[in-house]
Design an enzyme around this catalytic site. Structure first.
Site, PDB file in Angstrom:
ATOM      1  N   CYS A 129       9.519  -0.454   0.659  1.00 55.79           N
ATOM      2  CA  CYS A 129      10.629   0.216  -0.021  1.00 55.79           C
ATOM      3  C   CYS A 129      10.330   1.641  -0.465  1.00 55.79           C
ATOM      4  O   CYS A 129      11.262   2.397  -0.751  1.00 55.79           O
ATOM      5  CB  CYS A 129      11.079  -0.619  -1.223  1.00 55.79           C
ATOM      6  SG  CYS A 129      11.918  -2.151  -0.746  1.00 55.79           S
ATOM      7  N   GLN A 130       9.067   2.009  -0.581  1.00 58.93           N
ATOM      8  CA  GLN A 130       8.772   3.394  -0.934  1.00 58.93           C
ATOM      9  C   GLN A 130       9.022   4.284   0.292  1.00 58.93           C
ATOM     10  O   GLN A 130       8.701   3.883   1.420  1.00 58.93           O
ATOM     11  CB  GLN A 130       7.309   3.524  -1.370  1.00 58.93           C
ATOM     12  CG  GLN A 130       7.020   4.829  -2.100  1.00 58.93           C
ATOM     13  CD  GLN A 130       5.563   4.927  -2.551  1.00 58.93           C
ATOM     14  OE1 GLN A 130       4.652   4.498  -1.852  1.00 58.93           O
ATOM     15  NE2 GLN A 130       5.343   5.467  -3.724  1.00 58.93           N
ATOM     16  N   GLY A 277      -1.673   2.393   4.584  1.00 58.68           N
ATOM     17  CA  GLY A 277      -2.947   1.720   4.352  1.00 58.68           C
ATOM     18  C   GLY A 277      -2.778   0.606   3.340  1.00 58.68           C
ATOM     19  O   GLY A 277      -3.267  -0.510   3.510  1.00 58.68           O
ATOM     20  N   GLU A 280       1.160  -0.373  -3.361  1.00 62.03           N
ATOM     21  CA  GLU A 280       0.711  -0.833  -4.673  1.00 62.03           C
ATOM     22  C   GLU A 280       1.684  -1.767  -5.383  1.00 62.03           C
ATOM     23  O   GLU A 280       1.748  -1.777  -6.621  1.00 62.03           O
ATOM     24  CB  GLU A 280       0.433   0.377  -5.570  1.00 62.03           C
ATOM     25  CG  GLU A 280       1.636   1.264  -5.892  1.00 62.03           C
ATOM     26  CD  GLU A 280       1.901   2.398  -4.935  1.00 62.03           C
ATOM     27  OE1 GLU A 280       2.622   3.331  -5.301  1.00 62.03           O
ATOM     28  OE2 GLU A 280       1.386   2.352  -3.783  1.00 62.03           O
ATOM     29  N   ASN A 281       2.442  -2.557  -4.657  1.00 62.67           N
ATOM     30  CA  ASN A 281       3.392  -3.464  -5.289  1.00 62.67           C
ATOM     31  C   ASN A 281       2.702  -4.272  -6.392  1.00 62.67           C
ATOM     32  O   ASN A 281       1.666  -4.888  -6.142  1.00 62.67           O
ATOM     33  CB  ASN A 281       3.971  -4.416  -4.248  1.00 62.67           C
ATOM     34  CG  ASN A 281       4.540  -3.678  -3.056  1.00 62.67           C
ATOM     35  OD1 ASN A 281       5.333  -2.763  -3.189  1.00 62.67           O
ATOM     36  ND2 ASN A 281       4.110  -4.074  -1.868  1.00 62.67           N
ATOM     37  N   HIS A 304      -7.802   2.120  -4.617  1.00 60.64           N
ATOM     38  CA  HIS A 304      -6.672   3.039  -4.813  1.00 60.64           C
ATOM     39  C   HIS A 304      -5.443   2.273  -5.279  1.00 60.64           C
ATOM     40  O   HIS A 304      -4.779   2.676  -6.256  1.00 60.64           O
ATOM     41  CB  HIS A 304      -6.373   3.783  -3.510  1.00 60.64           C
ATOM     42  CG  HIS A 304      -5.292   4.807  -3.635  1.00 60.64           C
ATOM     43  ND1 HIS A 304      -5.539   6.111  -4.007  1.00 60.64           N
ATOM     44  CD2 HIS A 304      -3.948   4.721  -3.467  1.00 60.64           C
ATOM     45  CE1 HIS A 304      -4.398   6.782  -4.046  1.00 60.64           C
ATOM     46  NE2 HIS A 304      -3.411   5.953  -3.719  1.00 60.64           N
ATOM     47  N   GLU A 305      -5.138   1.158  -4.600  1.00 59.76           N
ATOM     48  CA  GLU A 305      -3.944   0.395  -4.978  1.00 59.76           C
ATOM     49  C   GLU A 305      -4.114  -0.232  -6.362  1.00 59.76           C
ATOM     50  O   GLU A 305      -3.153  -0.333  -7.133  1.00 59.76           O
ATOM     51  CB  GLU A 305      -3.650  -0.673  -3.930  1.00 59.76           C
ATOM     52  CG  GLU A 305      -3.546  -0.157  -2.489  1.00 59.76           C
ATOM     53  CD  GLU A 305      -2.676   1.075  -2.327  1.00 59.76           C
ATOM     54  OE1 GLU A 305      -1.712   1.251  -3.101  1.00 59.76           O
ATOM     55  OE2 GLU A 305      -2.959   1.891  -1.427  1.00 59.76           O
ATOM     56  N   HIS A 308      -3.352   2.252  -9.052  1.00 65.47           N
ATOM     57  CA  HIS A 308      -1.911   2.402  -9.265  1.00 65.47           C
ATOM     58  C   HIS A 308      -1.385   1.455 -10.354  1.00 65.47           C
ATOM     59  O   HIS A 308      -0.312   1.705 -10.915  1.00 65.47           O
ATOM     60  CB  HIS A 308      -1.140   2.125  -7.973  1.00 65.47           C
ATOM     61  CG  HIS A 308      -0.885   3.329  -7.131  1.00 65.47           C
ATOM     62  ND1 HIS A 308      -0.190   4.425  -7.586  1.00 65.47           N
ATOM     63  CD2 HIS A 308      -1.226   3.606  -5.837  1.00 65.47           C
ATOM     64  CE1 HIS A 308      -0.101   5.326  -6.618  1.00 65.47           C
ATOM     65  NE2 HIS A 308      -0.722   4.856  -5.551  1.00 65.47           N
ATOM     66  N   GLU A 327       0.199   9.900  -7.348  1.00 62.21           N
ATOM     67  CA  GLU A 327      -0.889   9.878  -6.367  1.00 62.21           C
ATOM     68  C   GLU A 327      -2.110  10.692  -6.777  1.00 62.21           C
ATOM     69  O   GLU A 327      -3.235  10.316  -6.448  1.00 62.21           O
ATOM     70  CB  GLU A 327      -0.362  10.329  -5.005  1.00 62.21           C
ATOM     71  CG  GLU A 327       0.736   9.428  -4.441  1.00 62.21           C
ATOM     72  CD  GLU A 327       0.294   7.977  -4.223  1.00 62.21           C
ATOM     73  OE1 GLU A 327      -0.899   7.678  -4.408  1.00 62.21           O
ATOM     74  OE2 GLU A 327       1.167   7.156  -3.876  1.00 62.21           O
ATOM     75  N   ASP A 384       9.916  11.092   3.239  1.00 63.87           N
ATOM     76  CA  ASP A 384       9.006  10.574   4.269  1.00 63.87           C
ATOM     77  C   ASP A 384       8.501  11.687   5.183  1.00 63.87           C
ATOM     78  O   ASP A 384       7.387  11.618   5.701  1.00 63.87           O
ATOM     79  CB  ASP A 384       9.697   9.501   5.116  1.00 63.87           C
ATOM     80  CG  ASP A 384       9.921   8.202   4.348  1.00 63.87           C
ATOM     81  OD1 ASP A 384       9.189   7.953   3.376  1.00 63.87           O
ATOM     82  OD2 ASP A 384      10.841   7.446   4.719  1.00 63.87           O
ATOM     83  N   TYR A 392      -1.906  13.884  -3.408  1.00 65.63           N
ATOM     84  CA  TYR A 392      -3.111  13.104  -3.676  1.00 65.63           C
ATOM     85  C   TYR A 392      -4.279  14.024  -4.042  1.00 65.63           C
ATOM     86  O   TYR A 392      -4.894  13.885  -5.111  1.00 65.63           O
ATOM     87  CB  TYR A 392      -3.520  12.294  -2.443  1.00 65.63           C
ATOM     88  CG  TYR A 392      -2.587  11.194  -2.015  1.00 65.63           C
ATOM     89  CD1 TYR A 392      -2.940   9.856  -2.173  1.00 65.63           C
ATOM     90  CD2 TYR A 392      -1.367  11.465  -1.394  1.00 65.63           C
ATOM     91  CE1 TYR A 392      -2.113   8.828  -1.747  1.00 65.63           C
ATOM     92  CE2 TYR A 392      -0.532  10.447  -0.971  1.00 65.63           C
ATOM     93  CZ  TYR A 392      -0.907   9.138  -1.152  1.00 65.63           C
ATOM     94  OH  TYR A 392      -0.077   8.122  -0.732  1.00 65.63           O
ATOM     95  N   ARG A 561       0.081   2.168  11.488  1.00 59.97           N
ATOM     96  CA  ARG A 561      -0.202   2.895  10.254  1.00 59.97           C
ATOM     97  C   ARG A 561       0.025   4.387  10.466  1.00 59.97           C
ATOM     98  O   ARG A 561      -0.555   5.004  11.359  1.00 59.97           O
ATOM     99  CB  ARG A 561      -1.644   2.627   9.817  1.00 59.97           C
ATOM    100  CG  ARG A 561      -2.017   3.214   8.477  1.00 59.97           C
ATOM    101  CD  ARG A 561      -3.461   2.847   8.105  1.00 59.97           C
ATOM    102  NE  ARG A 561      -3.852   3.484   6.866  1.00 59.97           N
ATOM    103  CZ  ARG A 561      -5.088   3.420   6.351  1.00 59.97           C
ATOM    104  NH1 ARG A 561      -6.034   2.742   6.981  1.00 59.97           N
ATOM    105  NH2 ARG A 561      -5.375   4.042   5.216  1.00 59.97           N
TER     106      ARG A 561
END
Length: 612
Positions: A129-130, A277, A280-281, A304-305, A308, A327, A384, A392, A561
């Site tokens: 969804c992001q 990659g 972060e849900n 990383h996730e 978040h 980020e 996008d 980042y 990816r």
């Protein structure tokens, strides 16, 4: 009246919904979801309220108390970025129900047929969804400025199971009356179906809504963590080995940034088409299988996730124009976790690779420097299409600069206070800067805050990492210009990150003969680490080394990816690319397109349309 976000129809004069209840019926035969969304406002509202939609068919809008229809309209024109506005007319309503059906071409959903999955036996569907794709799953105020608590009932074939970025309540047979206008009871309760129910009790922005449906199994890897994937023992076992150290990272994160607020930190390894990659849900991080490398280095994506969980999920950028607040902070937090768990050298390598990414990001936007700013203008811009390393890595560099100025102990205290102050809120750059100046008096006299947040390019007080191993790898890379290949004793201890840094620092004009010799000795084109493989293949394409076009094809058809698709397709068509390479790019995309997630399809189409 004005939009609160350049990527949303949500109006500043309209209330933001606080609760959402979803009923979703999954029809794999048509790749659609029949659904209903029950929205709750903070107080009764009279007048219009606008929701974001994309490729949704709206069947009705209902007053749930009287079961009578409410007036609504769907904008006749489709905005290429925002989709369509659904405007509902309310009269002292604090609740309303929207019945809808998704499109087979929903930009958030990828429907995989059995042959496209690991186990080849059952279909699979998942969300991404992001940044602004929740609106293609259900009507909502699809802006990170909005935070919502939700519950969801997902009706799926009995042989499948569901995971979601929410707390699992129960798995049970369907019950009459609970479809809530999603579909008729006869369909909802048909033989062979099961309902999985979830609840998210903490307010989250819509882009963190996530589910996956398929033949899914799991392995326990810690007291707060399970690894989920398709029910293929080899995949589950490899994932469990790769992420066995997750609990150690959670504890480091809590020590650095405060309590972990989400109870669970589960991981879902998705099929290879997943476009990122990691995502972060909360409670259920989504991961690409390319992070399973066999040496536990994939844990850095998990770091990383995980980071978040504090910066991004707890505190969220108000719009994508302030993405660095998500980020940049998360990249800084990730590297602090990596440093604590894996050591300073590993963190320095991470920073060094990030520095190369930042330099390449600046090169990518050299003709549109607006997107080299941390705080930028994205009016009429698809987020996008401008997604890059800049928020980042420039964001990380900004925070690292502040840390160097005031010292790590003081910066750690500032971070904890920042997170505690703004948790479960969405903020913008000015709110952060005001908080910084209030809590670090005089910082604006030591660090040029305006230059860092609103200036283009890389500020002069940004810094490459100071590390012996980093300098050594860059030095060895520079020696290839003189014809010297790295010796086996020099690289004996190298893992994927060392090779990635080495390749990133080689000149783009490297001779094909040098690449062939390098690969003959170290087999880089066949690396199981896609960071290494793709860095090598970029050099091969740039040098016109056709020997590797077969490996390029295999890669572009085997993973979805975007971190790998974007550079490989770009180097095939940009600059001095030969006609043969452009034809190759067009052919590969036409053959691989159906394998890619809709978001990735759009990104590759944008690259090809710009250069072909």
């Amino acid at each position: 009246m004005a939009p609160i976000d350049p990527h949303s129809f949500t109006d500043s004069s309209h209330p933001l919904a606080t609760r959402l209840s979803l009923s979703l019926y999954f029809d794999f035969s048509s790749s659609t979801i029949r659904g209903s969304a029950f929205l709750t406002l903070p107080a009764p509202h009279s007048g219009p309220i606008s929701l974001d939609t994309r490729s949704l068919s709206i069947a009705s809008v209902i007053d749930p108390h009287t079961n009578s229809p409410l007036p609504f309209s769907l904008s006749s024109s489709v905005d290429p970025i925002k989709g369509q506005s659904l405007t509902v007319s309310l009269s002292k309503h604090s609740h309303f129900l929207v019945a809808f059906t998704t499109s087979p071409y929903s930009s958030a959903l990828q429907w995989l047929s059995p042959p496209q999955t690991f186990n080849k036996s059952s279909p699979f569907v998942y969300t991404q969804c992001q940044a602004i794709h929740a609106r293609s799953v259900f009507p909502c105020q699809d802006t990170p400025a909005a935070r919502i608590i939700y519950s969801a009932r997902l009706n799926v074939p009995r042989q499948l199971s569901v995971v979601m970025a929410a707390r699992h309540v129960e798995r049970r047979p369907p019950a009459a009356g609970e479809a809530a206008a999603a579909c008729e009871d006869a369909l909802w309760c048909v033989e062979g179906r099961i309902v999985e129910e979830f609840v998210m009790e903490q307010p989250v922005p819509p882009y963190l809504f996530a589910f996956a449906v398929g033949e899914i199994g799991h392995r326990e890897v810690g007291p707060r963590t399970r690894v989920y994937a398709e029910s293929v023992p080899a995949v589950l076992d490899a994932a469990a080995r790769e992420f066995v150290g997750t609990e150690d990272m959670i504890r480091v994160g809590e020590r650095l940034f405060g309590p972990y607020e989400w109870e669970r930190f589960d991981l879902l390894v998705l099929p290879p088409s997943f476009p990122y990659g990691g995502m972060e849900n909360p409670r259920m991080v989504f991961l690409t299988p390319t992070v399973i490398k066999g040496d536990a280095s994939g844990a850095q994506v998990v770091a990383h996730e995980l980071a978040h969980s504090w910066t991004g999920n707890l505190i969220t950028n108000k719009t994508n124009e302030h993405l660095w607040l998500n980020e940049g902070f998360t990249t800084y937090a990730e590297r602090r976790i990596v440093e604590a768990v894996q050591g300073k050298d590993r963190a320095a390598l991470n920073i060094g690779i990030g520095w190369r990414g930042l330099v390449e990001g600046m090169e990518r936007f050299k003709d549109n420097m607006e997107f080299t700013k941390l705080k930028n203008n994205q009016e009429r811009v698809d987020p996008d299409n401008v997604y890059s390393e800049v928020p980042y890595e420039k964001g990380f560099q900004f925070l690292w600069r502040i840390e160097r100025q005031i010292g790590r102990p003081a910066f750690d205290e500032f971070l904890k206070k920042y997170i505690a102050t703004f948790k479960f809120q969405s903020i913008d750059t000015d709110m952060f800067l005001n908080f910084l100046k209030e809590n670090v008096p005089g910082i604006e006299n030591e660090v040029d805050l305006k230059l860092w947040t609103e200036g283009t390019g890389i500020p002069s007080d940004a810094m490459e990492p100071v590390s012996t191993i980093y300098k050594n790898i860059v030095s060895i890379a520079n020696e290839l210009k003189l014809g010297r290949m790295p010796r086996e004793d020099e690289v004996a201890e190298w893992q994927g990150q060392e090779w990635e840094l080495y390749l990133e620092n080689l000149p783009r004009s490297i001779e094909a003969s040098q690449l062939l010799a390098l690969d003959a000795r170290y087999r880089l084109a066949e690396s199981k680490d896609y960071e290494v493989k793709v860095a090598f293949l970029q050099l091969a394409i740039s040098s016109g080394c056709r020997d590797y076009y077969g490996e390029v094809e295999k890669t572009l058809k085997g993973v979805g990816r975007m971190r790998y698709l974007r550079p490989l397709y770009s180097v095939l068509v940009q600059g001095n690319a030969k006609e043969e390479e452009k034809v190759l790019a067009k052919r590969l995309f036409s053959e691989a397109c159906d394998f890619y997630h809709p978001i990735a399809q759009g990104v590759v189409e944008s690259i090809l349309s710009k250069h072909l």
